[in-house]
Enzyme design. Sequence first.
Site, PDB file in Angstrom:
ATOM      1  N   HIS A  85      36.368 -19.574 -21.994  1.00 41.95           N
ATOM      2  CA  HIS A  85      37.027 -18.852 -20.898  1.00 41.95           C
ATOM      3  C   HIS A  85      38.540 -19.109 -20.890  1.00 41.95           C
ATOM      4  CE1 HIS A  85      32.858 -19.185 -18.766  1.00 41.95           C
ATOM      5  NE2 HIS A  85      32.822 -18.394 -19.827  1.00 41.95           N
ATOM      6  N   HIS A 243      31.222 -10.199 -18.282  1.00 39.47           N
ATOM      7  CA  HIS A 243      31.361 -11.605 -18.686  1.00 39.47           C
ATOM      8  C   HIS A 243      31.095 -11.774 -20.180  1.00 39.47           C
ATOM      9  CE1 HIS A 243      31.958 -15.821 -18.201  1.00 39.47           C
ATOM     10  NE2 HIS A 243      30.978 -15.971 -19.079  1.00 39.47           N
ATOM     11  N   ASP A 247      33.586 -13.410 -22.866  1.00 35.98           N
ATOM     12  CA  ASP A 247      33.200 -14.448 -23.841  1.00 35.98           C
ATOM     13  C   ASP A 247      33.566 -14.020 -25.264  1.00 35.98           C
ATOM     14  OD1 ASP A 247      32.127 -16.370 -22.130  1.00 35.98           O
ATOM     15  OD2 ASP A 247      30.074 -15.598 -22.307  1.00 35.98           O
ATOM     16  N   HIS A 270      27.605 -16.215 -28.059  1.00 39.13           N
ATOM     17  CA  HIS A 270      28.590 -17.056 -28.750  1.00 39.13           C
ATOM     18  C   HIS A 270      28.292 -17.207 -30.242  1.00 39.13           C
ATOM     19  CE1 HIS A 270      30.553 -17.956 -25.064  1.00 39.13           C
ATOM     20  NE2 HIS A 270      29.499 -18.538 -24.543  1.00 39.13           N
TER      21      HIS A 270
HETATM   22 ZN   LIG Z   1      31.140 -17.428 -20.600  1.00 39.29          ZN
END
Ligand SMILES: [Zn+2]
Length: 318
Positions: A85, A243, A247, A270
């Site tokens: 973030h 969000h 990311d 991720h």
């Molecule tokens: Zn995140």
Amino acid sequence: MTIGLLGFQTTIAAPVTMKGIGVHSGAPVSITFQPAEAGTGVVFTRLFEDGSSVEYRAVSSQVGPTDLCTVLGSSPAKWVATIEHVMAALYALGIDNVMVEVDGGEMPIMDGSSYPFIEAIEQAGIVNLGIKRRYIRVVKPVRIDSGASWAEFRPYDGTRFEVEIDFSSPMIGRQKWEGNLTAETFKRELSRARTFGFMRDVERLWAAGYALGSSLENSVVISDDDTVVNVEGLRYTDEFVRHKTLDAVGDLALAGAQFIGCYRSYRGGHKMNANALKALMSDPTAYEVVEAPSSRAARVRAGEFVPVSMPELTPWFA
Ligand SMILES: [Zn+2]
């Protein structure tokens, strides 16, 4: 499209400190952003009580585990976790050079979004260092697949994200965010989107000693009957995909340079972002390193950026 950023490297105008808790440890943590010279890149410095420290350049070769968050380093005693973030905020504001000092093993989670970092950096101010910034321009598609998930880079005259998620939870379902990334679009449309999770997963993580700092103060939580537990509700109706896009911005910032191209992902996370970036960087025919043409380096079309002969050591290969 016009690149919405100056063609020059930047840093912050003054140090700025933030305090919060780590989402995994639950422990208090303090970070200080320090100005840095051109060519430094983004460097995280973990400070220990005995006065020693360890540094990590925020580049993909330094990335350790990506299971729950993005981590620099591989040993829990020394690593710096949950950087995504912060990285997203730095990338979106075009901060090329900064030292991030931290007195614990992870970034503070703050409210679960990038917005507090944006505010802190803007409060510190941004300065132009007068040295040209280098960009990674995607010149051919690179795609990776993993089961039903995929991610790809495509050539594009600008910086664009197209992120789609598809959850069995009807609360989330199928959502897509697509748009050209500028500091303004990031701030307005993505920066306030919070981390989210399911109550059943949070309980499992707590039992395993993870996510100890996770709470309704910093996460959107979805109950077992598929409703949002947070009394304040959602910040955007499709906060979840926003969000995920935030990311992705933070994870791709680990290229060590701004990129010119379109990043698309379906059911990513991720790990997928990290693997897609590795796939791009490991194929020298898929990208070129460019900078603004010297004649008009302020605001130019991405297509007018010119290739640079690659120096021996560039931050993104460190
Ligand atoms: Zn995140």
